[in-house]
Design an enzyme around this catalytic site. Structure first.
Site, PDB file in Angstrom:
ATOM      1  N   ARG A 132      28.148  58.912   7.948  1.00  0.00           N
ATOM      2  CA  ARG A 132      28.923  59.669   8.943  1.00  0.00           C
ATOM      3  C   ARG A 132      29.840  60.702   8.292  1.00  0.00           C
ATOM      4  NH1 ARG A 132      30.915  55.131  12.687  1.00  0.00           N
ATOM      5  NH2 ARG A 132      33.032  55.612  12.037  1.00  0.00           N
TER       6      ARG A 132
ATOM      7  N   ARG B 297      30.611  68.319   1.509  1.00  0.00           N
ATOM      8  CA  ARG B 297      30.572  69.778   1.603  1.00  0.00           C
ATOM      9  C   ARG B 297      30.868  70.431   0.260  1.00  0.00           C
ATOM     10  NH1 ARG B 297      34.529  69.645   6.115  1.00  0.00           N
ATOM     11  NH2 ARG B 297      33.316  69.086   7.953  1.00  0.00           N
TER      12      ARG B 297
ATOM     13  N   ARG C 249      36.027  43.857  15.299  1.00  0.00           N
ATOM     14  CA  ARG C 249      37.085  44.020  14.303  1.00  0.00           C
ATOM     15  C   ARG C 249      38.289  44.545  15.058  1.00  0.00           C
ATOM     16  NH1 ARG C 249      37.764  42.008   9.491  1.00  0.00           N
ATOM     17  NH2 ARG C 249      38.745  43.839   8.547  1.00  0.00           N
TER      18      ARG C 249
ATOM     19  N   ARG D 205      45.655  52.747   6.335  1.00  0.00           N
ATOM     20  CA  ARG D 205      46.199  54.104   6.413  1.00  0.00           C
ATOM     21  C   ARG D 205      47.546  54.125   7.108  1.00  0.00           C
ATOM     22  NH1 ARG D 205      42.063  56.925  10.842  1.00  0.00           N
ATOM     23  NH2 ARG D 205      42.789  55.650  12.552  1.00  0.00           N
TER      24      ARG D 205
ATOM     25  N   GLU E 104      48.356  50.758   9.441  1.00  0.00           N
ATOM     26  CA  GLU E 104      47.225  50.074  10.094  1.00  0.00           C
ATOM     27  C   GLU E 104      46.657  48.994   9.180  1.00  0.00           C
ATOM     28  OE1 GLU E 104      44.248  52.775  11.487  1.00  0.00           O
ATOM     29  OE2 GLU E 104      45.663  53.801  12.820  1.00  0.00           O
TER      30      GLU E 104
ATOM     31  N   TYR F 263      30.422  51.404  19.946  1.00  0.00           N
ATOM     32  CA  TYR F 263      31.517  52.265  19.518  1.00  0.00           C
ATOM     33  C   TYR F 263      31.271  53.677  20.037  1.00  0.00           C
ATOM     34  CZ  TYR F 263      35.219  54.619  17.175  1.00  0.00           C
ATOM     35  OH  TYR F 263      36.352  55.355  16.961  1.00  0.00           O
TER      36      TYR F 263
ATOM     37  N   ASP G  20      32.913  57.368  20.852  1.00  0.00           N
ATOM     38  CA  ASP G  20      34.056  58.262  20.765  1.00  0.00           C
ATOM     39  C   ASP G  20      34.417  58.708  22.178  1.00  0.00           C
ATOM     40  OD1 ASP G  20      34.917  58.419  18.126  1.00  0.00           O
ATOM     41  OD2 ASP G  20      33.286  59.770  17.556  1.00  0.00           O
TER      42      ASP G  20
HETATM   43  P1  FAD Z   1      39.032  51.671  27.124  1.00  0.00           P
HETATM   44  O1  FAD Z   1      39.856  52.860  26.812  1.00  0.00           O
HETATM   45  O2  FAD Z   1      39.120  50.498  26.258  1.00  0.00           O
HETATM   46  O3  FAD Z   1      39.379  51.231  28.626  1.00  0.00           O
HETATM   47  C1  FAD Z   1      38.979  50.004  29.171  1.00  0.00           C
HETATM   48  C2  FAD Z   1      40.091  49.539  30.106  1.00  0.00           C
HETATM   49  O4  FAD Z   1      39.624  48.401  30.832  1.00  0.00           O
HETATM   50  C3  FAD Z   1      41.339  49.080  29.374  1.00  0.00           C
HETATM   51  O5  FAD Z   1      42.462  49.793  29.837  1.00  0.00           O
HETATM   52  C4  FAD Z   1      41.440  47.601  29.692  1.00  0.00           C
HETATM   53  O6  FAD Z   1      42.769  47.156  29.839  1.00  0.00           O
HETATM   54  C5  FAD Z   1      40.696  47.528  31.019  1.00  0.00           C
HETATM   55  N1  FAD Z   1      40.196  46.191  31.323  1.00  0.00           N
HETATM   56  C6  FAD Z   1      39.430  45.415  30.518  1.00  0.00           C
HETATM   57  N2  FAD Z   1      39.206  44.228  31.111  1.00  0.00           N
HETATM   58  C7  FAD Z   1      39.823  44.258  32.318  1.00  0.00           C
HETATM   59  C8  FAD Z   1      39.978  43.322  33.375  1.00  0.00           C
HETATM   60  N3  FAD Z   1      39.456  42.109  33.307  1.00  0.00           N
HETATM   61  N4  FAD Z   1      40.695  43.684  34.460  1.00  0.00           N
HETATM   62  C9  FAD Z   1      41.281  44.910  34.529  1.00  0.00           C
HETATM   63  N5  FAD Z   1      41.170  45.832  33.555  1.00  0.00           N
HETATM   64  C10 FAD Z   1      40.464  45.513  32.450  1.00  0.00           C
HETATM   65  N6  FAD Z   1      37.520  58.260  19.883  1.00  0.00           N
HETATM   66  C11 FAD Z   1      37.565  59.552  19.510  1.00  0.00           C
HETATM   67  O7  FAD Z   1      36.863  60.387  20.093  1.00  0.00           O
HETATM   68  N7  FAD Z   1      38.398  59.954  18.500  1.00  0.00           N
HETATM   69  C12 FAD Z   1      39.210  59.093  17.836  1.00  0.00           C
HETATM   70  O8  FAD Z   1      39.956  59.499  16.933  1.00  0.00           O
HETATM   71  C13 FAD Z   1      39.179  57.714  18.207  1.00  0.00           C
HETATM   72  N8  FAD Z   1      39.952  56.813  17.577  1.00  0.00           N
HETATM   73  C14 FAD Z   1      39.876  55.487  17.931  1.00  0.00           C
HETATM   74  C15 FAD Z   1      40.671  54.564  17.257  1.00  0.00           C
HETATM   75  C16 FAD Z   1      40.608  53.215  17.590  1.00  0.00           C
HETATM   76  C17 FAD Z   1      41.446  52.209  16.862  1.00  0.00           C
HETATM   77  C18 FAD Z   1      39.712  52.793  18.616  1.00  0.00           C
HETATM   78  C19 FAD Z   1      39.591  51.344  18.977  1.00  0.00           C
HETATM   79  C20 FAD Z   1      38.943  53.709  19.293  1.00  0.00           C
HETATM   80  C21 FAD Z   1      39.000  55.062  18.962  1.00  0.00           C
HETATM   81  N9  FAD Z   1      38.237  56.012  19.640  1.00  0.00           N
HETATM   82  C22 FAD Z   1      38.295  57.330  19.261  1.00  0.00           C
HETATM   83  C23 FAD Z   1      37.351  55.617  20.747  1.00  0.00           C
HETATM   84  C24 FAD Z   1      38.021  55.728  22.127  1.00  0.00           C
HETATM   85  O9  FAD Z   1      39.117  54.840  22.172  1.00  0.00           O
HETATM   86  C25 FAD Z   1      37.012  55.364  23.212  1.00  0.00           C
HETATM   87  O10 FAD Z   1      35.948  56.269  23.187  1.00  0.00           O
HETATM   88  C26 FAD Z   1      37.574  55.368  24.639  1.00  0.00           C
HETATM   89  O11 FAD Z   1      38.835  54.807  24.712  1.00  0.00           O
HETATM   90  C27 FAD Z   1      36.626  54.561  25.515  1.00  0.00           C
HETATM   91  O12 FAD Z   1      37.116  54.527  26.838  1.00  0.00           O
HETATM   92  P2  FAD Z   1      36.708  53.320  27.769  1.00  0.00           P
HETATM   93  O13 FAD Z   1      37.183  53.691  29.142  1.00  0.00           O
HETATM   94  O14 FAD Z   1      35.287  52.977  27.606  1.00  0.00           O
HETATM   95  O15 FAD Z   1      37.486  52.049  27.195  1.00  0.00           O
HETATM   96  N1  UDP Z   2      35.622  55.898   4.361  1.00  0.00           N
HETATM   97  C1  UDP Z   2      36.004  55.696   3.066  1.00  0.00           C
HETATM   98  N2  UDP Z   2      37.167  56.245   2.603  1.00  0.00           N
HETATM   99  C2  UDP Z   2      37.962  56.993   3.409  1.00  0.00           C
HETATM  100  C3  UDP Z   2      37.567  57.211   4.742  1.00  0.00           C
HETATM  101  C4  UDP Z   2      36.396  56.646   5.196  1.00  0.00           C
HETATM  102  O1  UDP Z   2      35.315  55.007   2.324  1.00  0.00           O
HETATM  103  O2  UDP Z   2      39.024  57.455   2.932  1.00  0.00           O
HETATM  104  C5  UDP Z   2      34.375  55.261   4.815  1.00  0.00           C
HETATM  105  C6  UDP Z   2      34.611  53.887   5.443  1.00  0.00           C
HETATM  106  O3  UDP Z   2      33.529  53.070   5.069  1.00  0.00           O
HETATM  107  C7  UDP Z   2      34.520  54.165   6.909  1.00  0.00           C
HETATM  108  C8  UDP Z   2      33.476  55.261   6.963  1.00  0.00           C
HETATM  109  O4  UDP Z   2      33.733  56.038   5.788  1.00  0.00           O
HETATM  110  O5  UDP Z   2      34.110  53.021   7.636  1.00  0.00           O
HETATM  111  C9  UDP Z   2      33.548  56.120   8.193  1.00  0.00           C
HETATM  112  O6  UDP Z   2      34.803  56.709   8.254  1.00  0.00           O
HETATM  113  P1  UDP Z   2      35.462  57.138   9.608  1.00  0.00           P
HETATM  114  O7  UDP Z   2      36.773  57.759   9.333  1.00  0.00           O
HETATM  115  O8  UDP Z   2      34.450  57.890  10.395  1.00  0.00           O
HETATM  116  O9  UDP Z   2      35.677  55.701  10.259  1.00  0.00           O
HETATM  117  P2  UDP Z   2      36.450  55.228  11.538  1.00  0.00           P
HETATM  118  O10 UDP Z   2      37.805  54.861  11.043  1.00  0.00           O
HETATM  119  O11 UDP Z   2      36.432  56.368  12.522  1.00  0.00           O
HETATM  120  O12 UDP Z   2      35.631  54.056  11.947  1.00  0.00           O
END
Ligand code: FAD
Ligand code: UDP
Length: 375
Positions: A176, A180, A253, A284, A309, A357, A359
């Protein structure tokens, strides 16, 4: 008695986007969420006047112009470009792996020198593989960038993040990351990137404008009543919970955030710094203000908020963040999916209901598709 066309379980981007389209189509919707606030994982809390990404740092990026136009019509996005920096025992390297990284690692000045250096380092693993494909993340990383970058920037970070040795992780995870041979620290290849001006809560407010919502409302605590008041249900919670975990629990996780308000306007000079050594226990540090303040504006607020984190194993009751990509969980999900496919009244969508997963942009794309197929 039926009062709504749709009950939408979950107010994250999937549920909120679906609700927005349903309202436009004249459908009556009720959106519920078990959390005390709306927005799912993109919700931000206000601390010291800074939008703190409570459920993990979120950077919106996409190649899908339709999705980009859709969100920007609701709220304009800023120019934030993700340029994380890696800190390896005090040495700083730009990410993703690009000419800046190669200069910092080896002192090379040109793409030709950098390519020669990587080629030289690849010979070790090439000999070892003897033309077979890389079978795990370690082999894949060594093939892509060689041993120096693997040892300093990949190995320990990845093992801290996933809690397993790189030799036991799938190769695709590391593919992923862009590689570059230009001086370009933009972490993503997508043409569109940014953060909503005013924060993600504005996006959620716009999506849910004029729609009835209930927070602190767990679907399972009121299941019978909630199922009886709507024609159809859009369910975005965990799929195994919907079926009472009858085949077993899906694994995740998770991340523990240690958040602090500091009396300094600028703690680390960047939104994201990865700690890629083994000794630092966190993966991080996020400094939230840099997602939305640029240049001199950083200093307008004398305080800052940082989150360390810690990537940890998930146990029931914790936030389910990253689905685990292994055979056991894939097989378990397939069992639940086959039940979900037979439902007449319920549609499953989003990262928890699809155990995938996603985005943010693909989540919105999927919700728009579902809306299109519904009405
Ligand atoms: P969620 O946002 O999880 O919404 C689901 C909702 O359902 C929650 O509010 C929950 O409370 C509710 N729910 C669950 N069970 C029940 C129940 N029984 N009753 C009532 N409500 C309930 N995407 C990016 O594009 N860029 C990023 O940088 C990025 N960073 C991320 C970092 C982390 C740590 C994580 C975990 C995800 C990240 N994502 C990122 C992904 C992004 O969070 C998701 O794409 C997006 O939030 C998905 O939306 P969703 O509606 O499917 O789920
Ligand atoms: N990664 C790494 N070093 C870094 C950043 C990322 O080795 O400084 C690796 C790590 O295995 C990670 C993967 O690259 O799971 C993908 O990174 P990304 O930032 O896309 O992961 P995310 O945190 O969004 O799952």
């Amino acid at each position: 008695m039926i009062q709504y066309d749709y009950l939408i379980v979950g107010s994250g981007l999937f549920g909120a986007t679906f609700a927005y389209k349903a309202k436009q189509a004249g459908k009556r919707c009720l959106v519920i969420d078990q959390r005390p606030q709306l927005g799912g994982n993109v919700y931000c809390a206000d601390q010291a006047g800074i939008h703190v990404h409570t459920y993990g740092a979120h950077i919106f990026h996409t190649a899908n112009k339709e999705v980009w136009d859709f969100v920007n019509a609701l709220v304009p996005f800023n120019r934030y470009t993700n340029c994380p920096v890696a800190n390896y025992k005090g040495e700083l390297y730009n990410l993703p792996f690009n000419m800046n990284t190669f200069y910092q690692m080896w002192g090379v000045h040109t793409p030709e020198e950098a390519q020669a250096k990587i080629k030289n380092q690849q010979s070790e693993i090439k000999n070892q593989l003897n033309s077979r494909e890389p079978a795990n993340l370690e082999e894949q990383a060594l093939m892509l960038v060689g041993r120096d970058i693997y040892e300093k920037l990949i190995k320990s970070y990845t093992e801290k993040q996933w809690g397993r040795p790189c030799t036991e992780l799938p190769a695709f995870i590391i593919r992923r990351l862009p590689l570059r041979f230009i001086f370009d620290n933009n972490y993503f290849n997508d043409p569109y990137q940014g953060i909503p001006i005013g924060g993600y809560n504005v996006l959620i407010e716009k999506l849910l404008e004029g729609i009835e919502t209930r927070v602190n409302c767990d679907f399972f605590a009121h299941r019978e009543e909630l199922e009886s008041i709507a024609e159809k249900i859009i369910y975005t919670g965990p799929i195994d919970a919907f079926y009472g975990y009858r085949f077993g629990q899906l694994q995740y996780r998770t991340v523990r955030f240690e958040t602090e308000v500091l009396d300094t306007p600028n703690y680390q000079g960047n939104a994201v710094i990865n700690y890629t050594d083994r000794e630092t226990p966190y993966t991080r540090i996020i400094e939230h203000k840099h997602f939305e303040s640029f240049g001199q504006a950083v200093y307008d607020n004398p305080k800052t908020v940082i989150s360390r984190e810690y990537s940890t194993e998930w146990t029931p009751g914790m936030e389910p963040y990253y689905p685990v990509n292994d055979e056991r969980n894939a097989a378990l999900y397939a069992q639940y999916k086959s039940l979900a496919d037979q439902e007449q009244k319920v549609r499953f969508g989003g990262r928890l209901a699809e155990y995938k997963y996603y985005d943010m942009a693909p989540t919105i794309e999927q919700a728009l598709k579902l809306a299109q197929s519904e009405f």
